[in-house]
Write an enzyme that holds these catalytic residues in place. Structure first.
Site, PDB file in Angstrom:
ATOM      1  N   THR A 121      -4.582   1.937   7.194  1.00 23.96           N
ATOM      2  CA  THR A 121      -3.614   1.100   7.916  1.00 23.96           C
ATOM      3  C   THR A 121      -3.221  -0.106   7.069  1.00 23.96           C
ATOM      4  OG1 THR A 121      -5.318  -0.208   9.030  1.00 23.96           O
ATOM      5  CG2 THR A 121      -4.589   1.804  10.128  1.00 23.96           C
ATOM      6  N   CYS A 158       3.179  -2.955   8.334  1.00 22.75           N
ATOM      7  CA  CYS A 158       3.990  -3.102   9.548  1.00 22.75           C
ATOM      8  C   CYS A 158       5.439  -3.405   9.189  1.00 22.75           C
ATOM      9  CB  CYS A 158       3.417  -4.190  10.444  1.00 22.75           C
ATOM     10  SG  CYS A 158       3.242  -5.813   9.632  1.00 22.75           S
ATOM     11  N   ASN A 184       4.282  -6.496  15.133  1.00 21.78           N
ATOM     12  CA  ASN A 184       3.555  -6.127  13.916  1.00 21.78           C
ATOM     13  C   ASN A 184       2.139  -5.635  14.196  1.00 21.78           C
ATOM     14  OD1 ASN A 184       3.937  -9.292  14.171  1.00 21.78           O
ATOM     15  ND2 ASN A 184       1.828  -8.941  13.489  1.00 21.78           N
ATOM     16  N   ARG A 241       5.300 -16.851   6.879  1.00 16.07           N
ATOM     17  CA  ARG A 241       4.404 -16.766   8.028  1.00 16.07           C
ATOM     18  C   ARG A 241       4.655 -17.974   8.933  1.00 16.07           C
ATOM     19  NH1 ARG A 241      -0.221 -13.423   6.943  1.00 16.07           N
ATOM     20  NH2 ARG A 241       0.602 -11.680   5.708  1.00 16.07           N
ATOM     21  N   GLY A 273       5.015  -6.946   0.182  1.00 15.85           N
ATOM     22  CA  GLY A 273       5.175  -5.754  -0.649  1.00 15.85           C
ATOM     23  C   GLY A 273       6.080  -4.721  -0.007  1.00 15.85           C
TER      24      GLY A 273
END
Length: 480
Positions: free
Chosen positions: A258, A289, A453, A370, A348
């Site tokens: 994940t 996500c 997310n 963020r 990324g």
């Protein structure tokens, strides 16, 4: 009778119809392994109000509310058919029936469109596939909820074990409590008890072994009766083939990561490139996500308009790898207090596009900020298209993609004028197109894509696990 009384009477009538739908939906699910959908949203285990709200949601897509009076006849027709395991979308059945000019009775039309799941054509119920969670953090617990929810008829995926490092006294009690209550996603829908003597969590009747280990090579899963399992690593500690191969122990057949995979580990976005997974591939990444949020809309735009280049800016909720208060951190800026600051960081996701969409020649760049919210992010996808387009045309295209295309489980669409991030907590889609914010001028299009997310990404992971486990039944009516 006044207008208000008319509206209330109509509501009570629709409530009664929705109540009558619940036992039909439940019986189809338990006895025949049929999942009833409404425009890709499951109606299994839903309340009366949830069923009515899901029907009303169709107004966002089709321009008018879908009534339970329209879908009930199709559900009743399904209940009378000799059905095998399948996912059947009664919203799609109702929509295609409206467009059909042959004047067929509902029962005949329904039988025709689900013929692949009836009589001699129906497939056999599959044996359940064992699943192991390695790690039990934010994503791990949400995946656990989804796996328990989907256990349903007893077939499909079955969560057998959770592997963690022992955390101290009452470890299993505390972990069960975190599964039971979540500050963002609310209460677990069901019952959870703890069998401390045998080291198990019992969730909705599913017995889940709690295995304590510091090293994946130290576990023999066959000792717990686990075989041919899919292991979901949600720790992010190992991301290349060598590291993830440590999980391929007795009882484990495949490993799903994940997080973005490194090296030659295939990065998979369900709905876009999941069908490229080789049957003998044992190690798979579900990418990030954000990659899951941007790749499906990017494919939808590239297929229709072509994409020459693009940039994605993600405004992302803070995550557990940041500090609550200023303190040392290995990464730049992430040591600064997450709930007090906007923090510039890297993503990324843009570079991961090439792995998911290898035929896309466009260069995609990306960056991330963020922000002080605990869940739900937004990706701003700025694209230079291969041809000029009108805003209304682009919105119609994305609306139709969210309703009738193979990407309808990945892409949602909303036109509400006052939508904000918290509205999308619990969304099961990889991305939600915000129609009101969309900008198109000539060959330039800017899409605003909301995404949960945590939960939306977890749904994408489970879809990949279902696919590699051969536990995903065909959907009717077929979407091409």
């Amino acid at each position: 009778m006044t207008v208000n009384e008319d509206a209330f009477t109509n509501w009570k009538q629709r409530e009664e119809i929705a109540e009558s739908m619940i036992p039909l939906i439940g019986k189809l699910h338990r006895e025949r392994d049929v999942t009833v959908l409404l425009h890709s949203r499951s109606l299994v285990n839903k309340s009366v109000v949830s069923i009515l709200k899901t029907h009303r949601w169709a107004r966002q897509i089709a321009g008018e509310e879908l009534s339970v009076t329209e879908t009930l006849p199709f559900l009743q027709a399904l209940a009378r058919l000799d059905l095998g395991p399948a996912q059947i979308d009664i919203g799609m059945l109702a929509a295609t029936y409206k467009d059909d000019d042959r004047g067929l009775p509902v029962e005949e039309f329904t039988a025709e469109h689900v013929a692949g799941a009836t009589g001699a054509n129906k497939i056999d119920r599959r044996e359940s596939r064992d699943v192991v969670l390695y790690g039990f953090g934010r994503i791990g617990r949400l995946i656990a909820r989804l796996l328990i929810e989907k256990a349903g008829s007893g077939n499909g995926l079955r969560l057998r074990a959770i592997v963690v490092r022992r955390g101290g006294e009452q470890d299993i009690v505390k972990r069960a409590s975190l599964l039971r209550r979540d500050s963002i996603h609310g209460q677990f829908q069901g019952t959870i008890t703890v069998d401390e003597v045998n080291g198990r969590i019992i969730a909705n009747g599913n017995a889940i072994e709690m295995i304590y280990a510091d090293d994946p090579t130290a576990v023999d899963y066959t000792a717990y009766g686990i075989k041919d399992a899919v292991l979901i690593d949600n720790t992010g500690k190992w991301r290349d083939r060598e590291g993830l191969s440590k999980h391929l122990r007795p009882g484990i057949d495949k490993v799903v990561l994940t997080a973005p995979g490194k090296g030659d580990v295939p990065n998979v976005v369900h709905g876009v490139n999941h069908d490229m997974i080789k049957q003998d591939e044992q190690i798979i990444s579900c990418a990030s996500c954000t990659t899951n949020a941007i790749v499906p809309p990017l494919k939808a735009m590239a297929d229709e308009y072509g994409v020459l280049r693009g940039h994605v800016e993600t405004v992302h909720s803070f995550t557990n790898d940041q500090n609550l208060l200023d303190n040392y951190h290995n990464s730049d800026r992430r040591g600064r207090s997450a709930p007090l600051n906007m923090v510039l960081t890297e993503t990324g996701a843009a570079s991961a596009v090439a792995k998911a969409l290898p035929d896309l020649q466009a260069r995609i760049t990306g960056s991330s900020i963020r922000v002080p919210v605990p869940d739900v992010s937004i990706a701003i996808l700025n694209l230079q298209l291969g041809r000029e387009a009108e805003r209304a045309e682009v919105l119609d295209h994305l609306r139709n993609v969210s309703l009738t295309s193979p990407l309808k489980r990945q892409i949602d669409y909303i036109s509400a004028p006052d939508a904000v991030s918290s509205d999308f907590i619990g969304s099961r889609h990889a991305a939600i197109v915000d129609a009101g914010a969309t900008k198109v001028e000539g060959d330039n299009a800017i899409l605003y894509l909301w995404y949960d997310n945590e939960f939306g990404y977890s749904c994408q992971v489970v879809r990949v696990v279902q696919y590699v486990s051969n536990a995903e039944y065909p959907t009717y009516p077929a979407v091409v």
